[in-house]
Scaffold this motif. Structure first.
Motif, PDB file in Angstrom:
ATOM      1  N   GLY A  23       0.842  -1.186   0.000  1.00 21.61           N
ATOM      2  CA  GLY A  23       0.000   0.000   0.000  1.00 21.61           C
ATOM      3  C   GLY A  23       0.877   1.236   0.000  1.00 21.61           C
ATOM      4  O   GLY A  23       2.097   1.160  -0.100  1.00 21.61           O
ATOM      5  N   VAL A  24       0.240   2.369   0.131  1.00 26.68           N
ATOM      6  CA  VAL A  24       0.950   3.647   0.151  1.00 26.68           C
ATOM      7  C   VAL A  24       0.716   4.303   1.488  1.00 26.68           C
ATOM      8  O   VAL A  24      -0.401   4.323   2.008  1.00 26.68           O
ATOM      9  N   VAL A  25       1.786   4.842   2.045  1.00 26.02           N
ATOM     10  CA  VAL A  25       1.699   5.605   3.274  1.00 26.02           C
ATOM     11  C   VAL A  25       2.042   7.053   2.923  1.00 26.02           C
ATOM     12  O   VAL A  25       2.942   7.310   2.131  1.00 26.02           O
ATOM     13  N   ASN A  30      -2.302   7.487   8.696  1.00 28.38           N
ATOM     14  CA  ASN A  30      -2.011   6.270   9.440  1.00 28.38           C
ATOM     15  C   ASN A  30      -0.821   5.535   8.828  1.00 28.38           C
ATOM     16  O   ASN A  30      -0.770   5.318   7.624  1.00 28.38           O
ATOM     17  N   GLY A  31       0.148   5.170   9.643  1.00 29.36           N
ATOM     18  CA  GLY A  31       1.318   4.425   9.184  1.00 29.36           C
ATOM     19  C   GLY A  31       2.543   5.293   8.941  1.00 29.36           C
ATOM     20  O   GLY A  31       3.655   4.781   8.796  1.00 29.36           O
ATOM     21  N   TRP A  32       2.366   6.623   8.890  1.00 30.44           N
ATOM     22  CA  TRP A  32       3.509   7.507   8.608  1.00 30.44           C
ATOM     23  C   TRP A  32       4.550   7.437   9.726  1.00 30.44           C
ATOM     24  O   TRP A  32       5.754   7.392   9.460  1.00 30.44           O
ATOM     25  N   ASP A  34       5.213   4.891  11.683  1.00 30.92           N
ATOM     26  CA  ASP A  34       5.942   3.624  11.544  1.00 30.92           C
ATOM     27  C   ASP A  34       7.028   3.754  10.482  1.00 30.92           C
ATOM     28  O   ASP A  34       8.139   3.257  10.645  1.00 30.92           O
ATOM     29  N   TYR A  35       6.683   4.424   9.401  1.00 28.94           N
ATOM     30  CA  TYR A  35       7.635   4.651   8.305  1.00 28.94           C
ATOM     31  C   TYR A  35       8.829   5.482   8.805  1.00 28.94           C
ATOM     32  O   TYR A  35       9.991   5.157   8.543  1.00 28.94           O
ATOM     33  N   LEU A  36       8.552   6.549   9.554  1.00 28.63           N
ATOM     34  CA  LEU A  36       9.624   7.395  10.070  1.00 28.63           C
ATOM     35  C   LEU A  36      10.526   6.628  11.037  1.00 28.63           C
ATOM     36  O   LEU A  36      11.752   6.792  11.023  1.00 28.63           O
ATOM     37  N   HIS A  37       9.943   5.762  11.862  1.00 33.24           N
ATOM     38  CA  HIS A  37      10.740   4.925  12.779  1.00 33.24           C
ATOM     39  C   HIS A  37      11.611   3.953  11.977  1.00 33.24           C
ATOM     40  O   HIS A  37      12.754   3.697  12.344  1.00 33.24           O
ATOM     41  N   TRP A  38      11.067   3.416  10.932  1.00 30.47           N
ATOM     42  CA  TRP A  38      11.816   2.496  10.062  1.00 30.47           C
ATOM     43  C   TRP A  38      13.027   3.216   9.468  1.00 30.47           C
ATOM     44  O   TRP A  38      14.119   2.675   9.443  1.00 30.47           O
ATOM     45  N   LEU A  39      12.829   4.454   8.991  1.00 22.23           N
ATOM     46  CA  LEU A  39      13.947   5.242   8.463  1.00 22.23           C
ATOM     47  C   LEU A  39      14.956   5.558   9.567  1.00 22.23           C
ATOM     48  O   LEU A  39      16.173   5.459   9.356  1.00 22.23           O
ATOM     49  N   ALA A  40      14.462   5.935  10.762  1.00 23.06           N
ATOM     50  CA  ALA A  40      15.340   6.290  11.875  1.00 23.06           C
ATOM     51  C   ALA A  40      16.196   5.116  12.317  1.00 23.06           C
ATOM     52  O   ALA A  40      17.295   5.305  12.852  1.00 23.06           O
TER      53      ALA A  40
END
Length: 178
Positions: A23-25, A30-32, A34-40
């Motif tokens: 999907g797209v975040v 919702n989910g943004w 989680d995406y930022l934590h993944w990058l961090a």
């Protein structure tokens, strides 16, 4: 979970789970977070655009082909008005027109055929028009050739593939010679 960049959309990412769901975040949705934590955590986005694997020489050849296409397109306002067979006769038309205007007894079989027997009275006007249009065409072609030579030199001097991968030639417009 993996995330992929979406070209042209810096505030969005495509996600894909190991089971194939995706999907797209988007920022603020919702989910943004989680995406930022993944990058961090030190992860980096993968690209959906396949890497360009052409060699520098292949990139140069492709760029030179694009330059030639752009040059032809720049001359299109002039050349589209005539069939290729007629364009191919332009040098001969000019030669005959110059010769006939210098000496009306000079042989000019192509111009005679163009005039036809009914329009021989218009031969001088036709010869003058041919030469006038030839000057305009030569000026346009000269400008395009000058541009092509300059941009070709630039392409041949490049040592960074990235510059050639993103290269899009833009030939200046030439005046209409109709």
């Amino acid at each position: 979970m993996n995330y992929f960049e979406i070209p042209g959309e810096p505030d969005a990412a495509l996600w894909q789970k190991s089971d194939g769901n995706s999907g797209v975040v988007r920022e603020g949705l919702n989910g943004w977070n989680d995406y930022l934590h993944w990058l961090a955590a030190g992860n980096t986005l993968a690209s959906l655009v396949p890497a360009d694997t052409r060699s520098l020489d292949e990139l140069r050849v492709d760029a030179l082909g694009l330059i030639n296409i752009a040059a032809d397109q720049a001359l299109e306002p002039i050349t589209r008005l005539y069939p290729r067979a007629e364009i191919d006769t332009w040098p001969e038309q000019c030669k005959e027109a110059q010769a006939w205007l210098s000496d009306t007894m000079a042989s000019a079989p192509l111009i005679d055929a163009i005039c036809g027997p009914q329009r021989m009275a218009e031969k001088r006007e036709l010869c003058e028009t041919i030469l006038s249009k030839a000057i305009t065409y030569r000026e346009a072609v000269g400008a395009v050739i000058g541009w092509r030579r300059a941009i070709t030199s630039w392409v041949e001097a490049q040592s960074e593939p990235a510059l050639l991968i993103s290269f899009t030639p833009r030939c200046p417009e030439v005046p209409d010679a109709s």
